[in-house]
Design a protein around this motif. Structure first.
Motif, short mmCIF file in Angstrom:
data_model
loop_
_atom_site.label_atom_id
_atom_site.label_comp_id
_atom_site.label_asym_id
_atom_site.label_seq_id
_atom_site.Cartn_x
_atom_site.Cartn_y
_atom_site.Cartn_z
N GLU A 131 0.80 -1.53 0.19
CA GLU A 131 -0.12 -0.03 -0.05
C GLU A 131 0.87 1.26 0.08
OE1 GLU A 131 -2.33 -0.39 3.42
OE2 GLU A 131 -3.39 -2.21 2.48
N ASN A 134 2.32 1.57 -3.50
CA ASN A 134 1.46 2.07 -4.75
C ASN A 134 0.92 3.56 -4.25
OD1 ASN A 134 1.35 -0.23 -6.05
ND2 ASN A 134 -0.19 -1.28 -5.04
N GLY A 138 1.01 6.58 -6.83
CA GLY A 138 0.10 7.25 -7.46
C GLY A 138 0.40 8.93 -7.39
N ASN A 141 2.36 9.21 -10.50
CA ASN A 141 1.54 9.27 -11.62
C ASN A 141 1.02 10.68 -11.73
OD1 ASN A 141 0.30 7.10 -13.59
ND2 ASN A 141 -1.72 8.05 -12.77
N ASP A 175 3.25 -4.69 -10.26
CA ASP A 175 2.08 -4.27 -11.30
C ASP A 175 1.75 -2.81 -11.25
OD1 ASP A 175 -0.31 -4.34 -13.03
OD2 ASP A 175 -1.53 -5.28 -11.60
N ILE A 176 1.94 -2.11 -12.62
CA ILE A 176 1.74 -0.76 -12.37
C ILE A 176 0.76 -0.43 -13.30
CG2 ILE A 176 3.99 -0.23 -11.76
CD1 ILE A 176 4.48 0.61 -14.77
N SER A 177 -0.34 -1.26 -13.54
CA SER A 177 -1.21 -1.20 -14.79
C SER A 177 -2.38 0.04 -14.53
CB SER A 177 -1.99 -2.45 -15.04
OG SER A 177 -2.58 -2.90 -13.90
N GLN A 178 -2.39 0.15 -12.89
CA GLN A 178 -3.23 1.31 -12.63
C GLN A 178 -2.91 2.75 -12.89
OE1 GLN A 178 -3.80 1.67 -8.36
NE2 GLN A 178 -2.51 0.30 -8.16
N PHE A 179 -1.50 2.54 -13.20
CA PHE A 179 -0.75 4.00 -13.35
C PHE A 179 -0.53 4.37 -14.82
CE2 PHE A 179 0.41 1.92 -9.14
CZ PHE A 179 -0.34 3.00 -8.27
N SER A 180 -1.56 4.55 -15.56
CA SER A 180 -1.15 4.87 -16.85
C SER A 180 -0.25 5.94 -17.14
CB SER A 180 -2.80 5.40 -17.66
OG SER A 180 -3.17 6.44 -17.00
N GLU A 183 3.19 4.29 -16.97
CA GLU A 183 3.33 3.31 -18.30
C GLU A 183 3.74 4.17 -19.36
OE1 GLU A 183 0.77 -0.64 -17.51
OE2 GLU A 183 -0.39 1.25 -18.16
#
Length: 214
Positions: A131, A134, A138, A141, A175-180, A183
């Motif tokens: 957490e 991430n 955030g 991002n 996994d960084i798929s939530q941070f477009s 990416e």
């Protein structure tokens, strides 16, 4: 005479200094200090840096360590333009903020996950640590929202520092798929001089961590 950079490719901060030197365009003489073999405790290296850490820069007798301090110094002394580390106070302040973000938030959270796995026999990542990282990602991002690079529209030493840190945890399998935005930025980072060399060191680091995970 080229500056000497004492370096260990597995170390993210050390890779950050090498990346900065390549982007700045200053040739450095790489001297490997193998931390696994405890070469940082050799008397000859302790005479140069009593804190015995990498990266360490020796520029004709001027010695400095801490990767972000090295990047700032090299950019100020050898930079060929005003983009990599701006002289404008406000633009420079943003770059500095991103560098401090890496040194005080991003890299420490990556280290808090990886070092116990490497050195203390930990075999799984606690939810709190996930957490924390991430949440920090955030923020990164958000920095990239509307910006090509982490400190604006130009590549700076903030990008090289953060790339070196982030690539290490990505090679662990994060996994960084939530941070477009991250990416997208990582795809742009492939154009940075020294990108492949940094990735090679990150992969070695990642493999050491992964072999100890359940």
């Amino acid at each position: 005479m080229s500056p000497k950079l004492y370096h260990f490719p597995i170390s993210a901060p050390s890779r950050g200094a090498v990346l900065a030197a390549k982007v700045i365009g200053v040739p450095v003489e790489i001297k490997i200090i193998d931390l696994i073999k405890k070469e940082q405790y050799n008397e000859s290296f302790i005479k140069i840096n009593p804190q015995h850490c990498v990266p360490t820069l020796d520029d004709d007798g001027f010695v400095i360590w801490e990767s972000r301090a090295i990047a700032c110094y090299l950019a100020d002394k050898y930079g060929k333009n005003d983009e990599i580390y701006p002289k404008d106070l406000q633009r420079r302040a943003i770059v500095n903020q991103r560098l401090y973000f890496d040194s005080s938030f991003l890299y420490p959270r990556i280290r808090a996950i990886c070092y116990p796995i490497i050195y203390d026999g930990v075999t799984e990542i606690k939810n709190k640590l996930k957490e924390d990282l991430n949440t920090t990602l955030g923020f990164l991002n958000q920095f990239l929202e509307g910006n090509k690079w982490v400190a604006g529209e130009h590549l700076t030493i903030a990008d090289t520092s953060i790339l070196a840190s982030l690539s290490s945890i990505l090679e662990v399998g994060w996994d960084i798929s939530q941070f477009s935005n991250i990416e997208r930025w990582l795809k742009d980072c492939a154009s940075i001089p020294g990108y492949e060399e940094n990735l090679e060191g990150a992969k070695t680091f990642g493999s050491i961590v992964k072999k100890n995970l359940k």
